[in-house]
Design a protein around this motif. Structure first.
Motif, short mmCIF file in Angstrom:
data_model
loop_
_atom_site.label_atom_id
_atom_site.label_comp_id
_atom_site.label_asym_id
_atom_site.label_seq_id
_atom_site.Cartn_x
_atom_site.Cartn_y
_atom_site.Cartn_z
N GLU A 134 0.89 -1.30 -0.02
CA GLU A 134 0.15 0.05 -0.06
C GLU A 134 0.89 1.20 0.12
OE1 GLU A 134 -3.74 1.84 2.75
OE2 GLU A 134 -2.86 0.08 3.23
N ASN A 135 0.27 2.28 -0.99
CA ASN A 135 0.98 3.44 -0.87
C ASN A 135 0.83 4.34 0.60
OD1 ASN A 135 -1.70 3.74 -1.83
ND2 ASN A 135 -1.13 6.23 -1.75
N MET A 136 1.83 5.03 1.16
CA MET A 136 1.79 5.62 2.31
C MET A 136 2.16 7.00 1.89
SD MET A 136 0.78 3.11 4.19
CE MET A 136 0.69 4.27 5.87
N TYR A 137 2.58 7.95 2.78
CA TYR A 137 2.69 9.28 2.57
C TYR A 137 4.16 9.82 3.56
CZ TYR A 137 0.08 8.50 6.83
OH TYR A 137 -0.59 8.17 7.93
N PRO A 138 4.52 10.90 3.33
CA PRO A 138 5.62 11.29 3.98
C PRO A 138 4.85 11.90 5.47
CG PRO A 138 5.21 12.97 2.26
CD PRO A 138 4.46 11.83 2.00
N TRP A 139 5.52 11.99 6.58
CA TRP A 139 5.21 12.40 7.85
C TRP A 139 5.46 13.74 7.95
CZ3 TRP A 139 6.14 8.50 12.40
CH2 TRP A 139 5.55 7.27 11.89
N GLY A 152 10.39 3.22 1.13
CA GLY A 152 9.74 4.66 0.82
C GLY A 152 8.18 4.53 0.70
N TRP A 153 7.62 5.76 0.71
CA TRP A 153 6.12 5.61 0.93
C TRP A 153 5.51 5.70 -0.43
CZ3 TRP A 153 3.88 9.52 -1.95
CH2 TRP A 153 4.73 10.43 -2.37
N ASP A 154 6.20 5.85 -1.40
CA ASP A 154 5.62 5.98 -2.99
C ASP A 154 6.01 4.55 -3.28
OD1 ASP A 154 4.90 5.82 -5.45
OD2 ASP A 154 6.02 7.61 -5.90
N VAL A 155 5.29 3.36 -2.97
CA VAL A 155 5.54 2.00 -3.32
C VAL A 155 5.60 1.87 -4.97
CG1 VAL A 155 4.50 1.24 -1.32
CG2 VAL A 155 3.11 1.44 -3.47
N THR A 156 5.38 2.73 -5.69
CA THR A 156 5.65 2.59 -7.21
C THR A 156 7.10 2.60 -7.61
OG1 THR A 156 5.21 4.81 -7.80
CG2 THR A 156 3.22 3.48 -7.72
N GLU A 157 7.81 3.26 -6.76
CA GLU A 157 9.36 3.24 -7.10
C GLU A 157 9.89 1.79 -6.77
OE1 GLU A 157 10.78 6.37 -4.39
OE2 GLU A 157 9.90 7.70 -5.56
N GLU A 158 9.16 0.77 -6.40
CA GLU A 158 9.93 -0.47 -6.30
C GLU A 158 9.10 -1.29 -7.08
OE1 GLU A 158 12.53 -1.02 -4.56
OE2 GLU A 158 12.23 1.11 -3.62
N GLU A 159 9.79 -2.79 -7.37
CA GLU A 159 9.16 -3.65 -8.05
C GLU A 159 8.32 -4.87 -7.48
OE1 GLU A 159 8.87 -3.91 -11.63
OE2 GLU A 159 9.97 -1.89 -11.51
N TYR A 160 7.11 -4.12 -6.85
CA TYR A 160 6.21 -5.17 -6.29
C TYR A 160 5.50 -6.02 -7.12
CZ TYR A 160 7.67 -2.48 -2.09
OH TYR A 160 8.53 -1.68 -1.05
N ARG A 161 4.91 -7.02 -6.86
CA ARG A 161 4.04 -7.77 -7.80
C ARG A 161 2.63 -7.18 -7.66
NH1 ARG A 161 4.94 -14.18 -7.90
NH2 ARG A 161 7.29 -14.23 -7.94
N HIS A 162 2.07 -6.64 -6.64
CA HIS A 162 0.93 -6.14 -6.60
C HIS A 162 0.64 -4.87 -5.50
CE1 HIS A 162 -0.10 -10.49 -7.70
NE2 HIS A 162 -0.95 -9.69 -8.56
N PHE A 163 -0.19 -4.08 -5.98
CA PHE A 163 -0.24 -2.63 -5.13
C PHE A 163 -1.62 -2.61 -4.75
CE2 PHE A 163 2.88 -1.45 -8.38
CZ PHE A 163 4.12 -1.19 -7.46
N THR A 164 -1.76 -1.77 -3.37
CA THR A 164 -3.03 -1.31 -2.89
C THR A 164 -2.84 0.32 -3.02
OG1 THR A 164 -3.37 -3.15 -1.26
CG2 THR A 164 -4.48 -0.80 -1.05
N ILE A 165 -3.87 0.98 -3.82
CA ILE A 165 -3.82 2.43 -3.58
C ILE A 165 -4.89 2.92 -2.54
CG2 ILE A 165 -5.54 2.46 -5.55
CD1 ILE A 165 -3.79 5.10 -6.42
N ASP A 166 -4.40 3.78 -1.79
CA ASP A 166 -5.36 4.42 -0.78
C ASP A 166 -5.57 5.87 -0.95
OD1 ASP A 166 -5.95 5.87 1.75
OD2 ASP A 166 -5.76 3.90 2.88
#
Length: 267
Positions: A134-139, A152-166
């Motif tokens: 899941e994408n997070m955010y900077p505090w 990092g909080w922006d999960v799209t910068e990594e090669e994960y197989r699946h994402f949750t967008i919040d």
């Protein structure tokens, strides 16, 4: 009108601080398609047999499990983060859920953070359950941003197989929701639907009460044949009464179903 097969799901976090049992009761009463279990300090959320009984009693499937990776759940299912994920995967498999939602590590979890991308992808390859990061955010503190998550909080910068967008987290991070959806591409597997004003706080507003493109995202998912779940993860802590909480969750469900409907069948 075409109504897609996308399941509209209630997160048990949406009734906090009320119990997991209350979430099942409201989800069934209001007509949600299922429940996402947030594993937290409520003992029922950690007990697979208790969850199965609730699912059976309300004839409501458990469609996702949210692993205990919040600050307040650091001691739930041990303090070891990998053990938490193993148990979350086992819970999803035993309960029939198709997804495990997981946050990226906190920066101070150094060893876990170093191993996370490789480790989460390895675990994802060992099961049919989707590990949707899941994408997070900077505090933020005053005018400063604190980088609390690693990698990092922006999960799209990594090669994960699946994402949750919040979308509440999108609002808090002050980025463009559709740009993030585009980066996720066909790896977008799970949606946490909530609104936000962009105030810097993680608000989890009822969809339509903030500034995020909640309606447009739902219409996009319907047009593109999205095959994951849309989970209402909203904040009802300020509800003045149980009746007001119920009305808020009914509004959230109606909004979601309305905007998932499309004028023609997806080809």
């Amino acid at each position: 009108m075409h109504i897609p097969d996308t399941k509209v799901v209630l997160s048990t976090a949406s009734v906090y601080p009320a119990s997991t049992a209350v979430a099942f009761e409201l989800a069934a009463k209001l007509g949600y398609d299922g429940v996402e279990v947030m594993v937290w300090n409520d003992p029922v959320s950690q007990d697979l047999e208790a969850l199965r009984r609730l699912s059976d009693a309300h004839q409501l499937p458990i469609l996702a499990v949210h692993a205990p990776c919040l600050l307040i759940t650091q001691r739930v299912w041990t303090t070891d983060p990998w053990t938490k994920l193993v148990r979350a995967r086992a819970a999803a498999e035993k309960l029939g859920a198709s997804a495990v939602v997981v946050h990226p590590p906190f920066r101070w979890q150094r060893q876990y953070a170093r191993e996370f991308v490789e480790g989460i992808n390895r675990m994802a390859g060992e099961t049919d359950v989707r590990f949707a990061v899941e994408n997070m955010y900077p505090w933020r503190y005053r005018d400063r941003e604190v980088l609390a998550y690693a990698p990092g909080w922006d999960v799209t910068e990594e090669e994960y197989r699946h994402f949750t967008i919040d979308l509440s987290h999108v609002a808090t991070s002050r980025v463009d929701a559709f740009a993030m959806v585009e980066r996720m591409g066909d790896r977008l597997a799970h949606v946490h639907l909530a609104d936000g004003s962009g105030s810097g706080k993680d608000e989890h507003l009822i969809p339509g009460r903030g500034k995020q493109p909640c309606a447009e995202l739902l219409e996009h998912l319907a047009r593109t044949g999205f095959d994951g779940h849309v989970v209402l993860e909203v904040n009802t802590r300020r509800s003045a009464s149980p009746a007001e909480r119920e009305a808020d969750l009914a509004e959230a469900l109606a909004f979601t179903r309305l905007h998932l409907a499309t004028p023609s069948r997806v080809r």
